[in-house]
Design an enzyme around this catalytic site. Sequence first.
Site, PDB file in Angstrom:
ATOM      1  N   ASP A  49     -10.401   8.861   8.102  1.00  0.00           N
ATOM      2  CA  ASP A  49      -8.976   8.548   8.262  1.00  0.00           C
ATOM      3  C   ASP A  49      -8.236   8.737   6.938  1.00  0.00           C
ATOM      4  OD1 ASP A  49      -9.969   6.339   6.970  1.00  0.00           O
ATOM      5  OD2 ASP A  49      -9.169   4.862   8.378  1.00  0.00           O
ATOM      6  N   SER A  50      -8.967   9.082   5.885  1.00  0.00           N
ATOM      7  CA  SER A  50      -8.341   9.510   4.628  1.00  0.00           C
ATOM      8  C   SER A  50      -7.451  10.727   4.870  1.00  0.00           C
ATOM      9  CB  SER A  50      -9.415   9.834   3.565  1.00  0.00           C
ATOM     10  OG  SER A  50     -10.400  10.684   4.106  1.00  0.00           O
ATOM     11  N   ASP A  88     -13.830   8.953  12.140  1.00  0.00           N
ATOM     12  CA  ASP A  88     -13.347   7.584  11.925  1.00  0.00           C
ATOM     13  C   ASP A  88     -12.526   7.097  13.102  1.00  0.00           C
ATOM     14  OD1 ASP A  88     -14.190   6.391   9.576  1.00  0.00           O
ATOM     15  OD2 ASP A  88     -12.602   7.273   8.353  1.00  0.00           O
ATOM     16  N   LYS A 118     -17.255   6.249  13.145  1.00  0.00           N
ATOM     17  CA  LYS A 118     -17.379   5.265  12.056  1.00  0.00           C
ATOM     18  C   LYS A 118     -16.267   4.241  12.238  1.00  0.00           C
ATOM     19  CE  LYS A 118     -16.324   6.183   7.504  1.00  0.00           C
ATOM     20  NZ  LYS A 118     -15.204   5.225   7.264  1.00  0.00           N
ATOM     21  N   GLU A 120     -14.716   0.386  10.363  1.00  0.00           N
ATOM     22  CA  GLU A 120     -14.760  -0.489   9.190  1.00  0.00           C
ATOM     23  C   GLU A 120     -14.966  -1.939   9.616  1.00  0.00           C
ATOM     24  OE1 GLU A 120     -11.398   0.121   6.619  1.00  0.00           O
ATOM     25  OE2 GLU A 120     -11.710   2.293   6.545  1.00  0.00           O
ATOM     26  N   GLU A 186     -18.791   0.984   0.202  1.00  0.00           N
ATOM     27  CA  GLU A 186     -17.732   1.508  -0.675  1.00  0.00           C
ATOM     28  C   GLU A 186     -17.409   0.519  -1.796  1.00  0.00           C
ATOM     29  OE1 GLU A 186     -14.369   3.358   1.214  1.00  0.00           O
ATOM     30  OE2 GLU A 186     -13.231   3.434  -0.642  1.00  0.00           O
TER      31      GLU A 186
HETATM   32  O1  KIV Z   1     -11.752   8.016   5.410  1.00  0.00           O
HETATM   33  C1  KIV Z   1     -12.646   8.382   4.629  1.00  0.00           C
HETATM   34  O2  KIV Z   1     -12.606   9.469   4.066  1.00  0.00           O
HETATM   35  C2  KIV Z   1     -13.758   7.465   4.408  1.00  0.00           C
HETATM   36  C3  KIV Z   1     -14.686   7.769   3.277  1.00  0.00           C
HETATM   37  C4  KIV Z   1     -14.000   7.565   2.004  1.00  0.00           C
HETATM   38  C5  KIV Z   1     -15.950   7.010   3.376  1.00  0.00           C
HETATM   39  O3  KIV Z   1     -13.891   6.501   5.088  1.00  0.00           O
END
Ligand code: KIV
Length: 281
Positions: A49-50, A88, A118, A120, A186
Amino acid sequence: MSVSAPRRPVTAPDVRARKGGERLVCLTAYTAPVARIVDRHCDIVLVGDSVAMVVHGLDTTLSATLDMMILHGTAVRRGLDRALMVVDLPFGSYEESPEQAFRSAARVMAETGAGAVKLEGGAAMAETIAFLSGRGIPVMAHIGLTPQAVNALGGYKVQGRGGAAAQIKADATAVAQAGAFSVVLEKVAESLAREITAELAIPTIGIGASAACDGQVLVVDDMLGLFTEFRPKFVKRYAELGETADEAVAAYAEEVRRGTFPADEHVFGGEPKAVAGGSAA
Ligand code: KIV
């Protein structure tokens, strides 16, 4: 004659089985061309989600949406032959209940072809991780600094220092017991990452968590020098593509203004040119 082994796609159980073995290599990707490059070298490609920050120019990851993740996941999947694609689940798409998480994750899996999702959160997400894992959706967990909780954490700080280490260890144990096939750690101190990695039966994937982890992940735009808004200590720049692109665009602008681009070799003549085989170009 030796025949090289076929490049079988990596699965979540393959990643789980690498615990304590060869280190796992993971990078993010958000587009098909970058996914193609990452696929040649990495075991896991994370559609993080970055993307909200590094591609869409938003301030935090909180504004990523499920549709955004599915759009980028679909593009990335087209660039992959071998690596496991993990997508994510964005903020607001899974925290309410295991059922909400399942609906979001099922869309991601069905519409993008991802091999896992993924999410969180630690102990608080254990029930959701068990719910998804028990229904055919492999889950990579993410603990320590969880960027979707930046407002609650008061910034992008190192997590688990001093007395706070116990909670991160409890989170790690909870997500592993709930059935996560791996966990991103992280921005935690090396000593804590080492302890968690030694205790867990699933691989730890570190970002700002030292080489004590079973694998590493970075945001691809960070390590290529394309995203330069800020640079956490844990990012190593393997290239300066932002600078290279800036120079290329400056050269193009200069040549257009001077009238030296396009040159003769970029220009079409009025008559078709004969080429081998008889057709014309
Ligand atoms: O969103 C992302 O890129 C991440 C990584 C930094 C682990 O969750």
